[in-house]
Design an enzyme around this catalytic site. Structure first.
Site, mmCIF file in Angstrom:
data_model
loop_
_atom_site.group_PDB
_atom_site.id
_atom_site.type_symbol
_atom_site.label_atom_id
_atom_site.label_comp_id
_atom_site.label_asym_id
_atom_site.label_seq_id
_atom_site.Cartn_x
_atom_site.Cartn_y
_atom_site.Cartn_z
ATOM 1 N N LYS A 32 1.009 -0.936 0.163
ATOM 2 C CA LYS A 32 0.202 0.054 0.084
ATOM 3 C C LYS A 32 0.592 1.731 -0.670
ATOM 4 O O LYS A 32 2.369 1.331 0.352
ATOM 5 C CB LYS A 32 -0.872 -0.251 1.472
ATOM 6 C CG LYS A 32 -0.161 0.183 2.386
ATOM 7 C CD LYS A 32 -1.321 -0.172 3.537
ATOM 8 C CE LYS A 32 -0.785 -0.144 4.961
ATOM 9 N NZ LYS A 32 -1.333 -0.707 6.255
ATOM 10 N N TYR A 69 17.333 30.746 5.476
ATOM 11 C CA TYR A 69 15.718 31.348 5.709
ATOM 12 C C TYR A 69 15.513 31.973 8.137
ATOM 13 O O TYR A 69 16.458 31.175 8.911
ATOM 14 C CB TYR A 69 14.890 31.067 6.440
ATOM 15 C CG TYR A 69 14.078 30.848 4.681
ATOM 16 C CD1 TYR A 69 14.179 32.009 3.657
ATOM 17 C CD2 TYR A 69 13.988 29.493 4.147
ATOM 18 C CE1 TYR A 69 13.843 32.591 2.743
ATOM 19 C CE2 TYR A 69 13.641 29.592 2.803
ATOM 20 C CZ TYR A 69 13.909 30.726 1.342
ATOM 21 O OH TYR A 69 13.478 29.871 0.588
HETATM 22 C C1 LIG Z 1 -0.097 -1.873 6.936
HETATM 23 C C2 LIG Z 1 -0.870 -3.345 7.045
HETATM 24 C C3 LIG Z 1 -0.417 -3.809 7.494
HETATM 25 C C4 LIG Z 1 1.350 -4.392 7.660
HETATM 26 O O1 LIG Z 1 2.315 -3.127 8.634
HETATM 27 P P1 LIG Z 1 3.450 -3.913 9.114
HETATM 28 O O2 LIG Z 1 3.786 -3.072 10.069
HETATM 29 O O3 LIG Z 1 4.659 -2.789 7.115
HETATM 30 O O4 LIG Z 1 3.712 -4.980 8.573
HETATM 31 C C5 LIG Z 1 -0.633 -5.455 7.692
HETATM 32 N N1 LIG Z 1 -2.007 -5.383 7.534
HETATM 33 C C6 LIG Z 1 -2.725 -4.470 7.691
HETATM 34 C C7 LIG Z 1 -4.235 -4.803 7.896
HETATM 35 C C8 LIG Z 1 -2.248 -2.966 7.638
HETATM 36 O O5 LIG Z 1 -2.705 -1.958 6.939
#
Ligand SMILES: *Cc1c(COP(=O)(O)O)cnc(C)c1O
Length: 397
Positions: A56, A286
């Protein structure tokens, strides 16, 4: 094709091209490291447990397509995304592995896209399940759509409350056009050294599954673990583990550092664009938050907060040049930042490569280092680099 994909050139293309020579800043993605991490994780799992690579948010900023392809080649068999467009992007790239959408989907448009692109949704409520079933009826969808039941066992985010799991599963099972592919939940504290809450969530998950079985329904597949639980709690592996952070080569917590060997996949680099000497008392950037205490040699670097370098690191961060740590000075600006390179040899000049995140020789600056300084987590650091920075892949074919 998304516009940033045009920037996703291989290292060889980049190195040989004028574009590479003139590149002010970029993100390097080491596919050999990614492949190594995936293989390490697969080795940790029993043969009956599959690995879902969570890609994702453009694979936590690494580039979803190339990460998904490499993860699948290295032993992952599922992909996890947050949204429908993220899933479509992978399908358009020709990826055929099962793709679970971890986020919520509700509208008929989303449901039609899910059906058309053979994505697999997460179901979290009776109302949503009904919309799915009705929409699939309306479009005369002819095969059952694989769906994943999400239970809330203590994260208080998406999912049906675990106490209502059996009832919900029974409802979904009776709805036309839906086929339950898995039942899953998500852990809130798997990265804590104290396993109490994780164990409680796992117990609730087990109780819900037992109630579902008591109705004569055998869940085809169960999953619970994120990266932290994958590394710390073998009993949480079930049929699939959903690993994000670990495939990118970072440990979810310090106490898990020695669990398996992971290599960071992402490095962030930029070039020196000017070198100059400034007199004692000269203000830098800045608001002149930094004033040179003595004469110093200053390097300007072509990367800034619009590329994702957090402005809150101003005057706090270090970078690597020629394997040495040098301090960043003055406010980080939108497109540029300044360094004090007085400690480096005098021949450092325009064009020299600066490592902001990554390794040079013995020295390493990690996303964890930034996260600590910024009072956040390494997940957020990885996701913060903007698409203005081309992703340059190394170690691929
Ligand atoms: C993002 C996510 C993961 C992965 O989590 P990590 O800590 O990066 O391994 C697993 N399950 C769900 C539902 C997520 O949203």
């Amino acid at each position: 094709m998304l516009s940033h994909e045009k920037n996703h050139l291989t290292f060889n293309q980049q190195r040989d091209s004028y574009a590479w020579m003139s590149q002010r800043a970029w993100v390097e993605i080491d596919l050999a490291a990614l492949s190594h991490n995936v293989r390490q994780l697969v080795k940790l799992l029993s043969p009956s447990t599959q690995l879902m690579a969570v890609v994702k948010a453009d694979a936590y900023g690494h580039g979803a397509i190339v990460v998904a392809q490499t993860a699948l080649e290295s032993g992952a068999s599922w992909l996890g995304v947050a949204t429908v467009p993220e899933g479509i992007q992978l399908r358009e790239a020709g990826i055929e592995a099962p793709i679970l959408i971890l986020g919520a989907t509700h509208t008929p448009e989303q449901i039609q896209a899910i059906a058309r692109w053979k994505l697999q949704p997460t179901l979290t409520s009776p109302k949503q399940a009904l919309v799915f079933s009705n929409t699939l009826e309306d479009i005369k969808y002819d095969s059952p759509l694989p769906v994943h039941i999400k239970l809330d066992t203590g994260m208080s985010r998406l999912g049906t409350n675990w106490q209502e799991a059996a009832e919900f599963v029974q409802l979904v099972q009776r709805l036309p056009h839906l086929a339950i592919k898995s039942i899953y939940s998500h852990l809130a504290t798997a990265d804590s050294p104290d396993p109490t809450v994780m164990k409680q969530q796992q117990q609730r998950f087990e109780t819900a599954i037992a109630q579902i079985r008591a109705l004569g329904i055998e869940p085809p597949c169960l999953h619970l673990a994120n990266s932290a639980a994958t590394l710390s709690n073998r009993s949480s592996h079930y049929d699939i583990v959903r690993a994000g952070l670990a495939i990118y080569g970072l440990y979810p917590a310090v106490h898990l550092d020695s669990s398996i060997d992971l290599k960071p996949v992402m490095q962030v680099k930029a070039r020196v664009t000017q070198v100059k000497t400034i007199a004692p008392g000269t203000g830098v950037s800045y608001s002149h938050h930094f004033v040179a205490p003595q004469e110093l040699r200053l390097a300007v670097v072509g990367i800034g907060y619009a590329d994702g370098i957090p402005r809150n690191l101003s005057n706090k961060m270090q970078v690597l040049i020629r394997g040495q740590r040098v301090p960043q000075i003055g406010a980080i600006t939108m497109d540029q930042l300044m360094l004090d390179i007085s400690a480096l040899p005098a021949d450092v000049q325009e064009g020299e490569v600066v490592t902001l995140l990554g390794t040079e020789g013995e020295e390493e600056i990690s996303a964890e280092d930034w996260a600590k300084q910024l009072n956040t987590i390494s997940w957020e650091i990885l996701c913060s680099f903007k698409h203005r920075l081309p992703r340059v892949t190394l170690g691929n074919n």
